[in-house]
Write a protein that holds these residues in place. Sequence first.
Motif, PDB file in Angstrom:
ATOM      1  N   ALA A   1       0.826  -1.216   0.000  1.00  0.00           N
ATOM      2  CA  ALA A   1       0.000   0.000   0.000  1.00  0.00           C
ATOM      3  C   ALA A   1       0.853   1.257   0.000  1.00  0.00           C
ATOM      4  O   ALA A   1       0.436   2.296  -0.526  1.00  0.00           O
ATOM      5  CB  ALA A   1      -0.923  -0.014   1.215  1.00  0.00           C
ATOM      6  N   HIS A   2       2.045   1.169   0.575  1.00  0.00           N
ATOM      7  CA  HIS A   2       2.918   2.334   0.656  1.00  0.00           C
ATOM      8  C   HIS A   2       3.869   2.443  -0.537  1.00  0.00           C
ATOM      9  O   HIS A   2       4.210   3.560  -0.952  1.00  0.00           O
ATOM     10  CB  HIS A   2       3.736   2.273   1.952  1.00  0.00           C
ATOM     11  CG  HIS A   2       4.556   3.501   2.216  1.00  0.00           C
ATOM     12  ND1 HIS A   2       3.985   4.699   2.618  1.00  0.00           N
ATOM     13  CD2 HIS A   2       5.898   3.720   2.130  1.00  0.00           C
ATOM     14  CE1 HIS A   2       4.952   5.603   2.770  1.00  0.00           C
ATOM     15  NE2 HIS A   2       6.113   5.040   2.478  1.00  0.00           N
ATOM     16  N   SER A   3       4.267   1.297  -1.077  1.00  0.00           N
ATOM     17  CA  SER A   3       5.270   1.314  -2.142  1.00  0.00           C
ATOM     18  C   SER A   3       4.669   1.105  -3.522  1.00  0.00           C
ATOM     19  O   SER A   3       4.915   1.896  -4.448  1.00  0.00           O
ATOM     20  CB  SER A   3       6.340   0.246  -1.883  1.00  0.00           C
ATOM     21  OG  SER A   3       5.766  -1.057  -1.858  1.00  0.00           O
ATOM     22  N   MET A   4       3.892   0.053  -3.701  1.00  0.00           N
ATOM     23  CA  MET A   4       3.404  -0.324  -5.018  1.00  0.00           C
ATOM     24  C   MET A   4       2.144   0.435  -5.446  1.00  0.00           C
ATOM     25  O   MET A   4       2.026   0.881  -6.588  1.00  0.00           O
ATOM     26  CB  MET A   4       3.142  -1.827  -5.064  1.00  0.00           C
ATOM     27  CG  MET A   4       4.343  -2.682  -4.709  1.00  0.00           C
ATOM     28  SD  MET A   4       5.645  -2.625  -5.964  1.00  0.00           S
ATOM     29  CE  MET A   4       5.028  -3.847  -7.121  1.00  0.00           C
ATOM     30  N   ALA A   5       1.190   0.563  -4.526  1.00  0.00           N
ATOM     31  CA  ALA A   5      -0.088   1.177  -4.886  1.00  0.00           C
ATOM     32  C   ALA A   5       0.051   2.608  -5.413  1.00  0.00           C
ATOM     33  O   ALA A   5      -0.627   2.977  -6.382  1.00  0.00           O
ATOM     34  CB  ALA A   5      -1.042   1.137  -3.693  1.00  0.00           C
ATOM     35  N   PRO A   6       0.931   3.439  -4.842  1.00  0.00           N
ATOM     36  CA  PRO A   6       1.067   4.794  -5.396  1.00  0.00           C
ATOM     37  C   PRO A   6       1.699   4.827  -6.791  1.00  0.00           C
ATOM     38  O   PRO A   6       1.573   5.829  -7.489  1.00  0.00           O
ATOM     39  CB  PRO A   6       1.979   5.495  -4.377  1.00  0.00           C
ATOM     40  CG  PRO A   6       1.772   4.749  -3.101  1.00  0.00           C
ATOM     41  CD  PRO A   6       1.627   3.318  -3.542  1.00  0.00           C
ATOM     42  N   ILE A   7       2.357   3.735  -7.177  1.00  0.00           N
ATOM     43  CA  ILE A   7       2.940   3.666  -8.519  1.00  0.00           C
ATOM     44  C   ILE A   7       1.914   3.171  -9.530  1.00  0.00           C
ATOM     45  O   ILE A   7       1.764   3.735 -10.608  1.00  0.00           O
ATOM     46  CB  ILE A   7       4.165   2.730  -8.535  1.00  0.00           C
ATOM     47  CG1 ILE A   7       5.265   3.253  -7.605  1.00  0.00           C
ATOM     48  CG2 ILE A   7       4.716   2.582  -9.959  1.00  0.00           C
ATOM     49  CD1 ILE A   7       6.451   2.295  -7.457  1.00  0.00           C
TER      50      ILE A   7
ATOM     51  N   MET B   1      -0.347   7.628   7.393  1.00  0.00           N
ATOM     52  CA  MET B   1      -0.940   6.367   7.836  1.00  0.00           C
ATOM     53  C   MET B   1      -0.290   5.180   7.131  1.00  0.00           C
ATOM     54  O   MET B   1      -0.013   4.159   7.769  1.00  0.00           O
ATOM     55  CB  MET B   1      -2.450   6.369   7.572  1.00  0.00           C
ATOM     56  CG  MET B   1      -3.141   5.067   8.015  1.00  0.00           C
ATOM     57  SD  MET B   1      -2.868   4.671   9.769  1.00  0.00           S
ATOM     58  CE  MET B   1      -3.803   5.999  10.551  1.00  0.00           C
ATOM     59  N   THR B   2      -0.044   5.273   5.820  1.00  0.00           N
ATOM     60  CA  THR B   2       0.613   4.157   5.136  1.00  0.00           C
ATOM     61  C   THR B   2       2.022   3.964   5.669  1.00  0.00           C
ATOM     62  O   THR B   2       2.487   2.830   5.821  1.00  0.00           O
ATOM     63  CB  THR B   2       0.662   4.371   3.602  1.00  0.00           C
ATOM     64  OG1 THR B   2       1.457   5.511   3.276  1.00  0.00           O
ATOM     65  CG2 THR B   2      -0.737   4.536   3.027  1.00  0.00           C
ATOM     66  N   LEU B   3       2.701   5.062   6.004  1.00  0.00           N
ATOM     67  CA  LEU B   3       4.037   4.972   6.590  1.00  0.00           C
ATOM     68  C   LEU B   3       3.979   4.327   7.969  1.00  0.00           C
ATOM     69  O   LEU B   3       4.821   3.482   8.312  1.00  0.00           O
ATOM     70  CB  LEU B   3       4.662   6.363   6.689  1.00  0.00           C
ATOM     71  CG  LEU B   3       6.044   6.449   7.334  1.00  0.00           C
ATOM     72  CD1 LEU B   3       7.065   5.621   6.550  1.00  0.00           C
ATOM     73  CD2 LEU B   3       6.487   7.902   7.439  1.00  0.00           C
ATOM     74  N   LYS B   4       2.992   4.696   8.751  1.00  0.00           N
ATOM     75  CA  LYS B   4       2.827   4.118  10.085  1.00  0.00           C
ATOM     76  C   LYS B   4       2.604   2.609   9.999  1.00  0.00           C
ATOM     77  O   LYS B   4       3.162   1.848  10.794  1.00  0.00           O
ATOM     78  CB  LYS B   4       1.651   4.785  10.801  1.00  0.00           C
ATOM     79  CG  LYS B   4       1.410   4.278  12.218  1.00  0.00           C
ATOM     80  CD  LYS B   4       0.253   5.027  12.882  1.00  0.00           C
ATOM     81  CE  LYS B   4       0.031   4.522  14.295  1.00  0.00           C
ATOM     82  NZ  LYS B   4      -1.082   5.264  14.966  1.00  0.00           N
ATOM     83  N   LYS B   5       1.816   2.176   9.026  1.00  0.00           N
ATOM     84  CA  LYS B   5       1.536   0.740   8.875  1.00  0.00           C
ATOM     85  C   LYS B   5       2.780  -0.025   8.443  1.00  0.00           C
ATOM     86  O   LYS B   5       2.996  -1.166   8.870  1.00  0.00           O
ATOM     87  CB  LYS B   5       0.397   0.543   7.873  1.00  0.00           C
ATOM     88  CG  LYS B   5      -0.956   0.974   8.419  1.00  0.00           C
ATOM     89  CD  LYS B   5      -2.073   0.717   7.419  1.00  0.00           C
ATOM     90  CE  LYS B   5      -3.422   1.082   8.012  1.00  0.00           C
ATOM     91  NZ  LYS B   5      -4.535   0.835   7.051  1.00  0.00           N
ATOM     92  N   VAL B   6       3.616   0.598   7.594  1.00  0.00           N
ATOM     93  CA  VAL B   6       4.868  -0.048   7.199  1.00  0.00           C
ATOM     94  C   VAL B   6       5.771  -0.223   8.409  1.00  0.00           C
ATOM     95  O   VAL B   6       6.338  -1.303   8.637  1.00  0.00           O
ATOM     96  CB  VAL B   6       5.593   0.766   6.106  1.00  0.00           C
ATOM     97  CG1 VAL B   6       7.014   0.255   5.919  1.00  0.00           C
ATOM     98  CG2 VAL B   6       4.839   0.666   4.790  1.00  0.00           C
TER      99      VAL B   6
ATOM    100  N   GLY C   1      13.673   3.339  -1.856  1.00  0.00           N
ATOM    101  CA  GLY C   1      14.654   4.023  -1.030  1.00  0.00           C
ATOM    102  C   GLY C   1      14.295   4.113   0.439  1.00  0.00           C
ATOM    103  O   GLY C   1      14.788   4.997   1.150  1.00  0.00           O
ATOM    104  N   PHE C   2      13.473   3.199   0.926  1.00  0.00           N
ATOM    105  CA  PHE C   2      13.071   3.184   2.328  1.00  0.00           C
ATOM    106  C   PHE C   2      14.187   2.567   3.171  1.00  0.00           C
ATOM    107  O   PHE C   2      14.660   1.468   2.884  1.00  0.00           O
ATOM    108  CB  PHE C   2      11.775   2.377   2.489  1.00  0.00           C
ATOM    109  CG  PHE C   2      11.157   2.467   3.849  1.00  0.00           C
ATOM    110  CD1 PHE C   2      10.094   3.321   4.081  1.00  0.00           C
ATOM    111  CD2 PHE C   2      11.628   1.695   4.907  1.00  0.00           C
ATOM    112  CE1 PHE C   2       9.503   3.396   5.340  1.00  0.00           C
ATOM    113  CE2 PHE C   2      11.050   1.772   6.161  1.00  0.00           C
ATOM    114  CZ  PHE C   2       9.987   2.624   6.382  1.00  0.00           C
TER     115      PHE C   2
END
Length: 233
Positions: free
Chosen positions: A112-118, A127-132, A174-175
């Motif tokens: 949700a944080h990496s692939m979905a925005p692409i 929120m997506t960062l918090k879940k990661v 780059g996380f």
Amino acid sequence: MTMKLYAVSDGPPSLAVRMVLQALNIPYELVNVDFIAGEHMTDEYAKMNPQKEIPVLDDDGFYLSESIAIMQYLCDKYATNSNLYPRDANKRAIVNQRLCFNMGFYYSAISAHSMAPIFFDYQRTDMTLKKVNNALNVFETYLRDGGKKYAAADFLTIADFGLVSATLCLEAIGFDISSYPLVQKWYETFKQENPELWEIGKGGMLEISEFENNPPDLSHMKHPFHPTRKSKV
């Protein structure tokens, strides 16, 4: 008849299945599914997988979707004594738990944080960062409490393939995972000790990274659950 795997070259579930096939030395034909062109949305593809998702295994006319099910099937049918999917009930239970953890908790948060925005019309948010970070923290806890070299055991299992394929998505954007030293150590250990398998993962990771920097135009595509797709701006 040669086994076929319908896959996408940068899809983490596809990468995980390809790692199993490589580890078990199973000959197969890799059929690239053009996600950008929407080949997975055709009626023909739906005959193999009504979910219209990737990957799909064709083992002499036996079609199987869902990467976890495919990995389990390959081990059960072609490598009954392989440590990749242990026969011992307790050891197998831990592998299954890690597989479920990845599917329902770890990869879902990372995707949700990496692939979905692409590839979808989503945005990275606090929120997506918090879940990661929550997912990484839980994985760190499993590694700490389990005290094993790999995700489920002191040896490589199919659980590692799914988890590595999820984690590489973070590397692609780059996380920095250095705040999770056990996760980082596990990830680097996999790379160093399994170069042929990592070569598969690395190829996908580099493609995701390229898409991250140059998002594809998917505005022409439609998905049953996400009717609009846009390139990230």
